[in-house]
Design an enzyme around this catalytic site. Sequence first.
Site, PDB file in Angstrom:
ATOM      1  N   ASN A  23     -53.110 -53.492  34.860  1.00  0.00           N
ATOM      2  CA  ASN A  23     -52.067 -54.319  35.381  1.00  0.00           C
ATOM      3  C   ASN A  23     -51.893 -55.855  35.346  1.00  0.00           C
ATOM      4  O   ASN A  23     -51.189 -56.469  36.007  1.00  0.00           O
ATOM      5  CB  ASN A  23     -51.803 -53.848  36.999  1.00  0.00           C
ATOM      6  CG  ASN A  23     -52.532 -54.206  37.847  1.00  0.00           C
ATOM      7  OD1 ASN A  23     -53.860 -54.791  37.485  1.00  0.00           O
ATOM      8  ND2 ASN A  23     -52.859 -53.919  39.027  1.00  0.00           N
ATOM      9  N   ASP A  98     -69.513 -41.889  44.443  1.00  0.00           N
ATOM     10  CA  ASP A  98     -70.646 -42.668  45.016  1.00  0.00           C
ATOM     11  C   ASP A  98     -70.570 -42.180  46.574  1.00  0.00           C
ATOM     12  O   ASP A  98     -69.504 -42.235  47.293  1.00  0.00           O
ATOM     13  CB  ASP A  98     -70.595 -44.150  44.879  1.00  0.00           C
ATOM     14  CG  ASP A  98     -71.901 -44.708  44.214  1.00  0.00           C
ATOM     15  OD1 ASP A  98     -72.751 -44.569  44.969  1.00  0.00           O
ATOM     16  OD2 ASP A  98     -71.806 -45.072  43.052  1.00  0.00           O
ATOM     17  N   ASP A 199     -76.417 -43.335  47.480  1.00  0.00           N
ATOM     18  CA  ASP A 199     -76.809 -44.798  47.276  1.00  0.00           C
ATOM     19  C   ASP A 199     -77.929 -45.004  48.413  1.00  0.00           C
ATOM     20  O   ASP A 199     -77.833 -44.512  49.503  1.00  0.00           O
ATOM     21  CB  ASP A 199     -75.702 -45.645  47.636  1.00  0.00           C
ATOM     22  CG  ASP A 199     -75.931 -47.159  47.485  1.00  0.00           C
ATOM     23  OD1 ASP A 199     -76.099 -47.644  46.328  1.00  0.00           O
ATOM     24  OD2 ASP A 199     -75.942 -48.122  48.421  1.00  0.00           O
ATOM     25  N   GLU A 256     -80.220 -41.977  44.888  1.00  0.00           N
ATOM     26  CA  GLU A 256     -80.752 -43.320  44.541  1.00  0.00           C
ATOM     27  C   GLU A 256     -81.822 -43.564  45.472  1.00  0.00           C
ATOM     28  O   GLU A 256     -81.671 -43.663  46.525  1.00  0.00           O
ATOM     29  CB  GLU A 256     -79.883 -44.289  44.514  1.00  0.00           C
ATOM     30  CG  GLU A 256     -80.501 -45.826  43.922  1.00  0.00           C
ATOM     31  CD  GLU A 256     -79.682 -47.021  44.583  1.00  0.00           C
ATOM     32  OE1 GLU A 256     -79.902 -47.932  43.683  1.00  0.00           O
ATOM     33  OE2 GLU A 256     -78.959 -47.048  45.528  1.00  0.00           O
ATOM     34  N   HIS A 329     -75.345 -50.376  37.100  1.00  0.00           N
ATOM     35  CA  HIS A 329     -74.621 -51.339  37.650  1.00  0.00           C
ATOM     36  C   HIS A 329     -75.703 -52.375  38.287  1.00  0.00           C
ATOM     37  O   HIS A 329     -75.367 -53.332  38.463  1.00  0.00           O
ATOM     38  CB  HIS A 329     -73.588 -50.974  38.733  1.00  0.00           C
ATOM     39  CG  HIS A 329     -74.196 -50.176  39.793  1.00  0.00           C
ATOM     40  ND1 HIS A 329     -74.628 -49.168  39.852  1.00  0.00           N
ATOM     41  CD2 HIS A 329     -74.244 -50.709  41.131  1.00  0.00           C
ATOM     42  CE1 HIS A 329     -74.948 -48.675  40.932  1.00  0.00           C
ATOM     43  NE2 HIS A 329     -74.906 -49.920  41.775  1.00  0.00           N
ATOM     44  N   ASP A 330     -76.854 -51.954  38.591  1.00  0.00           N
ATOM     45  CA  ASP A 330     -77.959 -52.918  39.177  1.00  0.00           C
ATOM     46  C   ASP A 330     -79.004 -53.469  38.179  1.00  0.00           C
ATOM     47  O   ASP A 330     -79.866 -54.188  38.520  1.00  0.00           O
ATOM     48  CB  ASP A 330     -78.542 -52.209  40.386  1.00  0.00           C
ATOM     49  CG  ASP A 330     -77.716 -52.015  41.655  1.00  0.00           C
ATOM     50  OD1 ASP A 330     -76.861 -53.030  41.569  1.00  0.00           O
ATOM     51  OD2 ASP A 330     -77.932 -51.156  42.260  1.00  0.00           O
TER      52      ASP A 330
END
Length: 560
Positions: A23, A98, A199, A256, A329-330
């Site tokens: 968008n 997640d 997580d 994780e 992502h880490d």
Amino acid sequence: MEKTWWKESVVYQIYPRSFHDSNGDGIGDIKGITDKLDYLSDLGVDVIWLSPVYESPNDDNGYDISDYYGIMDEFGTIEDWEELLDQIHHRGMKLIMDLVVNHSSDEHMWFQEAKKSKDNTYRDYYIWHEGKNGKEPNNWKSSFSGSAWEYDENTKEYYLHLFSKKQPDLNWENPKLREEIYNMMKWWLDKGIDGFRMDVINFISKVPGFPDGAEKAGEKYVSGGKLFRNGPRIHEFLQEMNKEVLTNYDVMTVGEMPGVNVEEAKKYTDYQRKELQMVFTFEHMDLDSGTGGKWDLKPLELTDLKENISKWQTGLHGTGWNSLYWNNHDQPRIVSRFGNDKEFWSESAKMLGTFLHMLQGTPYIYQGEEIGMTNVRFDSIDDYEDIEIRNMYYEKVIEGNEDHDKVMESIYVKGRDNARTPFQWNSQPAGGFTKGEPWIRVNPNYKEINAEKAVADENSIYHYYRKLIKLRKQHPIIVYGDYHLILPDHDKIYAYMRTLENEKLLVITNFSEENVPFKQPENVDFKPKELIIGNYNTEEKGDPTSFTLKPYEARVYKGV
């Protein structure tokens, strides 16, 4: 060994904020993901892992959840999410979400209530403690710098936050809190999702009494980490979660778990114990860190990687199951970290992919890995968005007077924003990620490295990954075969063999930018028949047991 769909799958992680913006507001969103599902289907992945899209004030990019049942406005609506799930399933893929339940956002209704008074119904949903001698209850440090305790002026007590102060830790000792979490998990599973990535799930049980942690230079994550990692009730909690929720669904679970070792991972993943199916270990991601922790840079020693990977491959074989990853992502981009993102960009990216996908376990691809996205070097600290990076820079440079250039070099190599720059779809402005101003700057190399270019080039990293994924489907030995390291002391070649009944594979990878001679050891019982994949155009006429590997070359031979 029991055969299951999640062992045979390849997982693709999407970090929604950086994947595709539909968008024009500069932020990736759910409709943007739906628009790109054909790309993922063509790649051949089986499972999509979606990083958090829940309602959140975004202190830690969605890992601070204020409503576990809501969708963040920036990402869209629950109807958008339901359409995404339908379209994923329509293409024969699965979706895992997640699960972030070590902590919530401080803007969650539970915490807003908990702060009101010590006798509030929700007070014990969190971990509160009186101070000690006018200071924090103990010396635990937050993963994002500073104390892990925050003082609440209203009730004159401290609350625990192992991460940001806007991420108060949930109190798993409270059965009501656990029931709330299990009900929430069932709600999402009943909507049709196919599992959870959990997580920092091994942080949920803390040692009673909250004693001080030993002050130790370079203590990973938090001072006193051993007092909340793999705590006294962790297995009890996970077995209860399995019994109350997971066992009633055919789902995939991966936890994780920073600080978990092989022996602990066996307990978490042993099918008989009914806890989880896989864990994310961090050991191989710490091999290029010095004694000072993550930001203390040191080169990777290949023999350290061999020792670590082999320990996990043999340790979990027949008992648990490995999750295989280089990126998420880490973590920084692997081609920049353990490869060469300049002269041997394509070769090293393909070699690293080969090495990982031929191991036993379930491979995870992080968005952009399949096109060889690289680390980024922003000139100014102001261009970085990650709370961990900003806090660390403030602590070291502003407060500690450390050298700016040295700290920036650590950020260039290890910073989490390396993984969070927008996905590079094409050579248009902002890499085709958005028509607006992206929430974080795009890597300037998007004109050279992008999906459109990769899909059009049959020799690209993308098409190589497609082949790796296809090979797993064709050869059960890649999924289920056992693992045997060869040449354990070689400092440039990582070679290993896979065996399943009468079938064998030999995987040979060169982790250096040199030409390196390879000779199959005489004690290795392997007769090569066919080269099933390699990242160079290799003449098969030569002797497949003795040859010279080119820089970052990978070969996989099928044999007996």
